[in-house]
Design an enzyme around this catalytic site. Structure first.
Site, PDB file in Angstrom:
ATOM      1  N   LYS A 185      -0.401  -9.321   8.466  1.00  0.00           N
ATOM      2  CA  LYS A 185      -0.662  -8.282   8.658  1.00  0.00           C
ATOM      3  C   LYS A 185      -1.581  -7.501   9.335  1.00  0.00           C
ATOM      4  O   LYS A 185      -2.821  -7.550   8.172  1.00  0.00           O
ATOM      5  CB  LYS A 185      -0.114  -7.610   7.109  1.00  0.00           C
ATOM      6  CG  LYS A 185       0.192  -5.505   8.093  1.00  0.00           C
ATOM      7  CD  LYS A 185       0.639  -5.414   6.288  1.00  0.00           C
ATOM      8  CE  LYS A 185       0.660  -3.863   6.919  1.00  0.00           C
ATOM      9  NZ  LYS A 185       0.684  -2.942   5.631  1.00  0.00           N
TER      10      LYS A 185
ATOM     11  N   ARG B 217      -8.866   0.265   3.700  1.00  0.00           N
ATOM     12  CA  ARG B 217      -8.820   0.568   2.818  1.00  0.00           C
ATOM     13  C   ARG B 217      -9.982  -0.873   0.949  1.00  0.00           C
ATOM     14  O   ARG B 217      -9.920  -0.329   0.891  1.00  0.00           O
ATOM     15  CB  ARG B 217      -7.109  -0.343   2.573  1.00  0.00           C
ATOM     16  CG  ARG B 217      -6.232   0.321   2.620  1.00  0.00           C
ATOM     17  CD  ARG B 217      -5.781   1.621   1.933  1.00  0.00           C
ATOM     18  NE  ARG B 217      -4.623   2.924   2.710  1.00  0.00           N
ATOM     19  CZ  ARG B 217      -4.422   3.081   1.920  1.00  0.00           C
ATOM     20  NH1 ARG B 217      -4.412   3.588   0.825  1.00  0.00           N
ATOM     21  NH2 ARG B 217      -3.006   3.910   2.431  1.00  0.00           N
TER      22      ARG B 217
ATOM     23  N   THR C 270       1.063  -1.740  -0.252  1.00  0.00           N
ATOM     24  CA  THR C 270       0.061   0.283   0.010  1.00  0.00           C
ATOM     25  C   THR C 270       0.907   0.771  -0.114  1.00  0.00           C
ATOM     26  O   THR C 270       0.564   1.902  -0.876  1.00  0.00           O
ATOM     27  CB  THR C 270      -0.832   0.227   1.128  1.00  0.00           C
ATOM     28  OG1 THR C 270      -1.690  -1.252   1.262  1.00  0.00           O
ATOM     29  CG2 THR C 270      -1.911   1.387   1.633  1.00  0.00           C
TER      30      THR C 270
ATOM     31  N   TYR D 213     -12.804  -4.478  -3.131  1.00  0.00           N
ATOM     32  CA  TYR D 213     -13.865  -3.499  -4.338  1.00  0.00           C
ATOM     33  C   TYR D 213     -14.873  -4.387  -4.688  1.00  0.00           C
ATOM     34  O   TYR D 213     -16.280  -5.152  -3.899  1.00  0.00           O
ATOM     35  CB  TYR D 213     -13.422  -2.720  -5.599  1.00  0.00           C
ATOM     36  CG  TYR D 213     -14.996  -2.561  -5.980  1.00  0.00           C
ATOM     37  CD1 TYR D 213     -15.142  -1.150  -6.052  1.00  0.00           C
ATOM     38  CD2 TYR D 213     -15.131  -3.086  -8.088  1.00  0.00           C
ATOM     39  CE1 TYR D 213     -16.349  -0.881  -6.891  1.00  0.00           C
ATOM     40  CE2 TYR D 213     -16.506  -2.945  -8.795  1.00  0.00           C
ATOM     41  CZ  TYR D 213     -16.811  -2.019  -7.761  1.00  0.00           C
ATOM     42  OH  TYR D 213     -18.000  -1.221  -8.438  1.00  0.00           O
TER      43      TYR D 213
ATOM     44  N   ILE E 240       5.014  -4.731  10.270  1.00  0.00           N
ATOM     45  CA  ILE E 240       5.533  -3.515   8.234  1.00  0.00           C
ATOM     46  C   ILE E 240       4.754  -2.768   8.936  1.00  0.00           C
ATOM     47  O   ILE E 240       3.542  -1.992   9.539  1.00  0.00           O
ATOM     48  CB  ILE E 240       4.728  -4.947   8.233  1.00  0.00           C
ATOM     49  CG1 ILE E 240       4.911  -6.198   7.995  1.00  0.00           C
ATOM     50  CG2 ILE E 240       4.644  -4.354   6.554  1.00  0.00           C
ATOM     51  CD1 ILE E 240       4.195  -7.446   6.945  1.00  0.00           C
TER      52      ILE E 240
ATOM     53  N   TYR F 224      -2.444 -10.468   4.247  1.00  0.00           N
ATOM     54  CA  TYR F 224      -2.495  -8.517   4.512  1.00  0.00           C
ATOM     55  C   TYR F 224      -4.032  -7.995   5.310  1.00  0.00           C
ATOM     56  O   TYR F 224      -4.852  -8.343   4.134  1.00  0.00           O
ATOM     57  CB  TYR F 224      -1.945  -8.151   3.695  1.00  0.00           C
ATOM     58  CG  TYR F 224      -2.090  -6.686   4.027  1.00  0.00           C
ATOM     59  CD1 TYR F 224      -2.237  -5.806   4.443  1.00  0.00           C
ATOM     60  CD2 TYR F 224      -1.756  -5.968   2.411  1.00  0.00           C
ATOM     61  CE1 TYR F 224      -2.336  -4.574   4.650  1.00  0.00           C
ATOM     62  CE2 TYR F 224      -1.707  -4.122   2.966  1.00  0.00           C
ATOM     63  CZ  TYR F 224      -2.080  -3.144   3.275  1.00  0.00           C
ATOM     64  OH  TYR F 224      -2.008  -2.489   4.062  1.00  0.00           O
TER      65      TYR F 224
END
Length: 293
Positions: free
Chosen positions: A161, A138, A44, A107, A203, A133
């Site tokens: 993560k 997000r 990201t 999405y 991270i 992740y």
């Protein structure tokens, strides 16, 4: 995959908007010199969503070649299209990355079974370890705890993560998954809390500009110096908060440019930081002597 501080490294750009590979190599050397424990490339913070596939793989190759085996390189190859995620993962393995970071599909989202199949199909396509992740802010989708537990039993899926910011969620993941499944904080403001429930490290965004301090925070905790680790977390908290007053990586790139790293700008739709936000960021940088007041 690693223990300590993995930097979610930015992707530097030239004034023309092209990737600045020379600067990327320079930044990687800076991290190795300052004890960063792993390079997480094309995530990201690395603006992977605006890199073409050719650029994406070229950036990964630059990282692998520069590191040259000194610390692990983990490549973000996630996608909301499983086929695309497989393609990027297979090509990245050919470039000799040490592992992959796989974000939750965004999405078009999915149900639990679709999530499991998505990650398992990617894991089947490669012979290197994968870190999940989880970043619902997000992607619009949280990985359910029972899905994480199921996936943790896959030999190739070795960690997560955790970037939801929900410590109760993280505790439940830690409770249900075995000790061989690593948790990394995906939020710089709760590194020590994640370590306290068995996390292996972070991270990190802030490590882009404070690599040694971020490494030290984890290292101190894991070596029993919890109070010193806690003090460092609390000391850096206001600056960490200022790195997220606008969408990441807008503030961290601004901070790096203000301190002379010259990493260039951003790719649209990300845009230059507002004057008010820049003033707040600058104030926090002055407080920790990153800038002269």
């Amino acid at each position: 995959m690693f223990t300590g501080s993995g930097v979610a490294i930015i992707t530097p750009f030239k004034k023309t908007g092209e990737v600045n590979f020379e600067k990327l190599a320079e930044l990687i050397e800076f991290h190795i010199e300052n004890k960063t424990d792993s390079i997480i490339i094309t995530g990201t913070t690395g603006e992977a969503s605006t890199l073409s596939d050719d650029e994406h793989l070229a950036v990964i190759k630059c990282a692998v070649d520069t590191v040259n085996g000194r610390i692990p390189v983990i490549a973000g190859t996630g996608s909301n299209d499983t086929r695309h995620g497989i393609e990027l993962s297979v090509e990245s393995e050919k470039l000799s990355v040490d592992g992959l970071l796989q974000v939750t599909p965004y999405y078009n989202k999915t149900n639990k079974e679709g999530l499991i199949k998505h990650f398992e199909k990617i894991a089947e396509s490669v012979n290197i370890p994968i870190i999940l992740y989880n970043v619902p802010g997000r992607t619009g989708m949280n990985i359910p705890v029972d899905v994480v537990e199921h996936l943790s039993k896959n030999d190739k899926i070795v960690g997560i993560k955790e970037a939801s910011g929900n410590i109760s969620y993280a505790v439940e993941v830690a409770r249900l998954c075995n000790d061989n499944f690593a948790m990394y904080s995906g939020n710089d403001d709760i590194i020590v809390p994640i370590l306290s429930i068995g996390g292996k490290g972070v991270i990190s965004v802030v490590a882009n500009i404070l690599p040694k301090e971020t490494h030290d925070m984890v290292d101190l905790f894991l070596n029993g110096e919890v109070e010193k680790s806690r003090e460092l977390q609390l000391y850096l908290k206001p600056f960490i908060d200022s790195l997220f007053i606008e969408t990441n990586p807008i503030p961290i790139k601004k901070a790096m440019n203000l301190t002379g790293h010259e990493v260039g700008g951003l790719r649209l739709p990300l845009y230059e930081m507002s004057e008010d936000a820049t003033a707040k960021l600058t104030k926090e940088m002055e407080k920790i002597n990153l800038l002269k007041g």
